[in-house]
Design a protein around this motif. Structure first.
Motif, PDB file in Angstrom:
ATOM      1  N   MET A  34      23.506 -65.698   0.352  1.00  0.00           N
ATOM      2  CA  MET A  34      22.239 -65.794  -0.320  1.00  0.00           C
ATOM      3  C   MET A  34      21.552 -67.126   0.000  1.00  0.00           C
ATOM      4  SD  MET A  34      21.144 -65.569  -4.333  1.00  0.00           S
ATOM      5  CE  MET A  34      22.116 -64.144  -4.624  1.00  0.00           C
ATOM      6  N   VAL A  35      22.315 -68.156   0.235  1.00  0.00           N
ATOM      7  CA  VAL A  35      21.749 -69.468   0.557  1.00  0.00           C
ATOM      8  C   VAL A  35      20.892 -69.381   1.822  1.00  0.00           C
ATOM      9  CG1 VAL A  35      22.294 -71.844   1.192  1.00  0.00           C
ATOM     10  CG2 VAL A  35      23.604 -70.711  -0.603  1.00  0.00           C
ATOM     11  N   GLU A  36      21.385 -68.667   2.807  1.00  0.00           N
ATOM     12  CA  GLU A  36      20.622 -68.533   4.047  1.00  0.00           C
ATOM     13  C   GLU A  36      19.314 -67.786   3.807  1.00  0.00           C
ATOM     14  OE1 GLU A  36      19.290 -69.262   7.580  1.00  0.00           O
ATOM     15  OE2 GLU A  36      21.121 -70.152   6.790  1.00  0.00           O
ATOM     16  N   ARG A  37      19.331 -66.793   2.929  1.00  0.00           N
ATOM     17  CA  ARG A  37      18.105 -66.058   2.629  1.00  0.00           C
ATOM     18  C   ARG A  37      17.109 -66.940   1.874  1.00  0.00           C
ATOM     19  NH1 ARG A  37      22.200 -62.387   2.174  1.00  0.00           N
ATOM     20  NH2 ARG A  37      22.315 -62.458  -0.102  1.00  0.00           N
ATOM     21  N   ILE A  38      17.606 -67.808   1.017  1.00  0.00           N
ATOM     22  CA  ILE A  38      16.713 -68.754   0.334  1.00  0.00           C
ATOM     23  C   ILE A  38      16.107 -69.708   1.358  1.00  0.00           C
ATOM     24  CG2 ILE A  38      16.603 -70.675  -1.314  1.00  0.00           C
ATOM     25  CD1 ILE A  38      18.661 -69.118  -3.022  1.00  0.00           C
ATOM     26  N   ARG A  39      16.905 -70.146   2.323  1.00  0.00           N
ATOM     27  CA  ARG A  39      16.370 -70.996   3.403  1.00  0.00           C
ATOM     28  C   ARG A  39      15.274 -70.253   4.177  1.00  0.00           C
ATOM     29  NH1 ARG A  39      20.163 -75.085   3.805  1.00  0.00           N
ATOM     30  NH2 ARG A  39      22.300 -74.471   4.009  1.00  0.00           N
ATOM     31  N   GLN A  40      15.525 -68.984   4.486  1.00  0.00           N
ATOM     32  CA  GLN A  40      14.528 -68.184   5.207  1.00  0.00           C
ATOM     33  C   GLN A  40      13.240 -68.063   4.393  1.00  0.00           C
ATOM     34  OE1 GLN A  40      16.366 -64.418   6.096  1.00  0.00           O
ATOM     35  NE2 GLN A  40      17.723 -65.281   7.652  1.00  0.00           N
ATOM     36  N   LEU A  41      13.383 -67.875   3.087  1.00  0.00           N
ATOM     37  CA  LEU A  41      12.211 -67.757   2.225  1.00  0.00           C
ATOM     38  C   LEU A  41      11.428 -69.073   2.204  1.00  0.00           C
ATOM     39  CD1 LEU A  41      10.415 -66.314   0.224  1.00  0.00           C
ATOM     40  CD2 LEU A  41      12.062 -66.872  -1.578  1.00  0.00           C
TER      41      LEU A  41
ATOM     42  N   LYS B 248      13.515 -66.978 -11.175  1.00  0.00           N
ATOM     43  CA  LYS B 248      12.318 -67.782 -10.912  1.00  0.00           C
ATOM     44  C   LYS B 248      11.792 -67.524  -9.502  1.00  0.00           C
ATOM     45  CE  LYS B 248      12.956 -71.297 -14.366  1.00  0.00           C
ATOM     46  NZ  LYS B 248      12.871 -72.713 -14.683  1.00  0.00           N
ATOM     47  N   VAL B 249      12.683 -67.354  -8.540  1.00  0.00           N
ATOM     48  CA  VAL B 249      12.251 -67.037  -7.180  1.00  0.00           C
ATOM     49  C   VAL B 249      11.549 -65.684  -7.170  1.00  0.00           C
ATOM     50  CG1 VAL B 249      13.021 -66.465  -4.841  1.00  0.00           C
ATOM     51  CG2 VAL B 249      14.007 -68.438  -6.026  1.00  0.00           C
ATOM     52  N   ILE B 250      12.171 -64.685  -7.761  1.00  0.00           N
ATOM     53  CA  ILE B 250      11.606 -63.336  -7.762  1.00  0.00           C
ATOM     54  C   ILE B 250      10.290 -63.284  -8.528  1.00  0.00           C
ATOM     55  CG2 ILE B 250      11.976 -60.970  -8.582  1.00  0.00           C
ATOM     56  CD1 ILE B 250      14.966 -61.379  -7.894  1.00  0.00           C
ATOM     57  N   SER B 251      10.185 -63.993  -9.645  1.00  0.00           N
ATOM     58  CA  SER B 251       8.943 -63.936 -10.424  1.00  0.00           C
ATOM     59  C   SER B 251       7.807 -64.697  -9.748  1.00  0.00           C
ATOM     60  CB  SER B 251       9.167 -64.444 -11.851  1.00  0.00           C
ATOM     61  OG  SER B 251       9.437 -65.824 -11.854  1.00  0.00           O
ATOM     62  N   ASN B 252       8.117 -65.718  -8.963  1.00  0.00           N
ATOM     63  CA  ASN B 252       7.076 -66.478  -8.268  1.00  0.00           C
ATOM     64  C   ASN B 252       6.686 -65.867  -6.937  1.00  0.00           C
ATOM     65  OD1 ASN B 252       6.215 -69.144  -9.613  1.00  0.00           O
ATOM     66  ND2 ASN B 252       8.407 -69.012 -10.017  1.00  0.00           N
TER      67      ASN B 252
ATOM     68  N   PHE C 291       9.063 -76.226  -2.654  1.00  0.00           N
ATOM     69  CA  PHE C 291       9.531 -74.915  -3.102  1.00  0.00           C
ATOM     70  C   PHE C 291      10.144 -75.031  -4.499  1.00  0.00           C
ATOM     71  CE2 PHE C 291      12.679 -71.473  -3.316  1.00  0.00           C
ATOM     72  CZ  PHE C 291      11.894 -70.377  -2.979  1.00  0.00           C
ATOM     73  N   ALA C 292      10.962 -76.050  -4.711  1.00  0.00           N
ATOM     74  CA  ALA C 292      11.583 -76.265  -6.025  1.00  0.00           C
ATOM     75  C   ALA C 292      10.503 -76.454  -7.090  1.00  0.00           C
ATOM     76  CB  ALA C 292      12.510 -77.473  -5.988  1.00  0.00           C
ATOM     77  N   ASP C 293       9.482 -77.244  -6.755  1.00  0.00           N
ATOM     78  CA  ASP C 293       8.386 -77.448  -7.700  1.00  0.00           C
ATOM     79  C   ASP C 293       7.657 -76.142  -7.976  1.00  0.00           C
ATOM     80  OD1 ASP C 293       9.035 -80.140  -7.725  1.00  0.00           O
ATOM     81  OD2 ASP C 293       7.388 -80.736  -6.388  1.00  0.00           O
ATOM     82  N   ARG C 294       7.445 -75.362  -6.939  1.00  0.00           N
ATOM     83  CA  ARG C 294       6.705 -74.100  -7.077  1.00  0.00           C
ATOM     84  C   ARG C 294       7.439 -73.121  -7.994  1.00  0.00           C
ATOM     85  NH1 ARG C 294       3.195 -70.570  -3.914  1.00  0.00           N
ATOM     86  NH2 ARG C 294       2.905 -68.851  -5.340  1.00  0.00           N
ATOM     87  N   ILE C 295       8.754 -73.047  -7.875  1.00  0.00           N
ATOM     88  CA  ILE C 295       9.511 -72.102  -8.722  1.00  0.00           C
ATOM     89  C   ILE C 295       9.966 -72.757 -10.026  1.00  0.00           C
ATOM     90  CG2 ILE C 295      10.231 -70.667  -6.786  1.00  0.00           C
ATOM     91  CD1 ILE C 295      13.033 -71.948  -7.040  1.00  0.00           C
ATOM     92  N   GLU C 296       9.542 -74.014 -10.213  1.00  0.00           N
ATOM     93  CA  GLU C 296       9.829 -74.753 -11.444  1.00  0.00           C
ATOM     94  C   GLU C 296      11.325 -74.913 -11.690  1.00  0.00           C
ATOM     95  OE1 GLU C 296       7.540 -72.750 -14.454  1.00  0.00           O
ATOM     96  OE2 GLU C 296       5.657 -73.466 -13.626  1.00  0.00           O
ATOM     97  N   VAL C 297      12.002 -75.397 -10.653  1.00  0.00           N
ATOM     98  CA  VAL C 297      13.431 -75.701 -10.711  1.00  0.00           C
ATOM     99  C   VAL C 297      13.581 -77.160 -10.301  1.00  0.00           C
ATOM    100  CG1 VAL C 297      15.628 -75.235  -9.534  1.00  0.00           C
ATOM    101  CG2 VAL C 297      14.178 -73.349 -10.207  1.00  0.00           C
ATOM    102  N   PRO C 298      14.418 -77.917 -10.979  1.00  0.00           N
ATOM    103  CA  PRO C 298      14.617 -79.301 -10.553  1.00  0.00           C
ATOM    104  C   PRO C 298      15.024 -79.379  -9.077  1.00  0.00           C
ATOM    105  CG  PRO C 298      15.625 -78.949 -12.694  1.00  0.00           C
ATOM    106  CD  PRO C 298      15.185 -77.600 -12.189  1.00  0.00           C
ATOM    107  N   ARG C 299      14.484 -80.349  -8.383  1.00  0.00           N
ATOM    108  CA  ARG C 299      14.748 -80.489  -6.953  1.00  0.00           C
ATOM    109  C   ARG C 299      16.239 -80.633  -6.665  1.00  0.00           C
ATOM    110  NH1 ARG C 299       9.817 -84.608  -5.273  1.00  0.00           N
ATOM    111  NH2 ARG C 299       8.152 -83.149  -5.790  1.00  0.00           N
ATOM    112  N   ALA C 300      16.949 -81.327  -7.533  1.00  0.00           N
ATOM    113  CA  ALA C 300      18.393 -81.538  -7.333  1.00  0.00           C
ATOM    114  C   ALA C 300      19.150 -80.214  -7.346  1.00  0.00           C
ATOM    115  CB  ALA C 300      18.952 -82.478  -8.399  1.00  0.00           C
TER     116      ALA C 300
END
Length: 141
Positions: free
Chosen positions: A1-8, A47-51, A19-28
């Motif tokens: 799944m990590v690779e798919r997140i990278r692709q996204l 958060k990824v799916i909803s954004n 991307f972290a800011d856009r999906i409202e997840v802490p950058r860390a």
């Protein structure tokens, strides 16, 4: 799944921080996911799916299918596209004006479609807004 997140992230053209800011997840948290330190939590996935509503959840979660959801094929590819000018009115008036323009366009398109296929009619039109809300319009009863 990590690779798919990278692709996204690559597909969006954003940096990992953006991307972290856009999906409202802490950058860390995103950094830990991308480094393999942590697996994505359900909260991050939601958060990824909803954004990114165009992303196929089966692709993101399971690696199955295409990255993007299938969009309905155009009804009449040879028909001209109607361009709607920006509306500079109050929000309620703008929505009403847009509905009138769309309804007029639908009427003309429906007539053209009726000539080519009498079984096809417009069922509904959905407008998706940048704030992840939507409006659904259908034939008046």
């Amino acid at each position: 799944m990590v690779e798919r997140i990278r692709q996204l992230i690559e597909y969006t053209g954003l940096s990992a921080s953006q991307f972290a800011d856009r999906i409202e997840v802490p950058r860390a948290i995103l950094s830990h996911i991308l480094s393999g330190r942590n697996k994505p939590s359900l909260d991050v996935i939601l958060k990824v799916i909803s954004n990114y509503r165009t992303i196929n959840p089966d692709w993101l979660l399971l690696g199955e299918g295409e990255m993007l959801n299938k969009v309905a094929a155009p009804v009449a590819p040879e028909s001209p596209v109607t361009i709607v000018e920006p509306i500079h009115e109050a929000p309620d008036q703008a929505a009403e004006a847009l509905r009138d323009k769309v309804q007029n366009s639908i009427t003309h398109e429906t007539i053209a479609l009726a000539d080519s296929n009498p079984e096809k009619t417009v069922k509904q039109i959905v407008f998706f807004y940048t704030d992840n809300t939507f409006s659904v319009y259908g034939p008046e009863s």
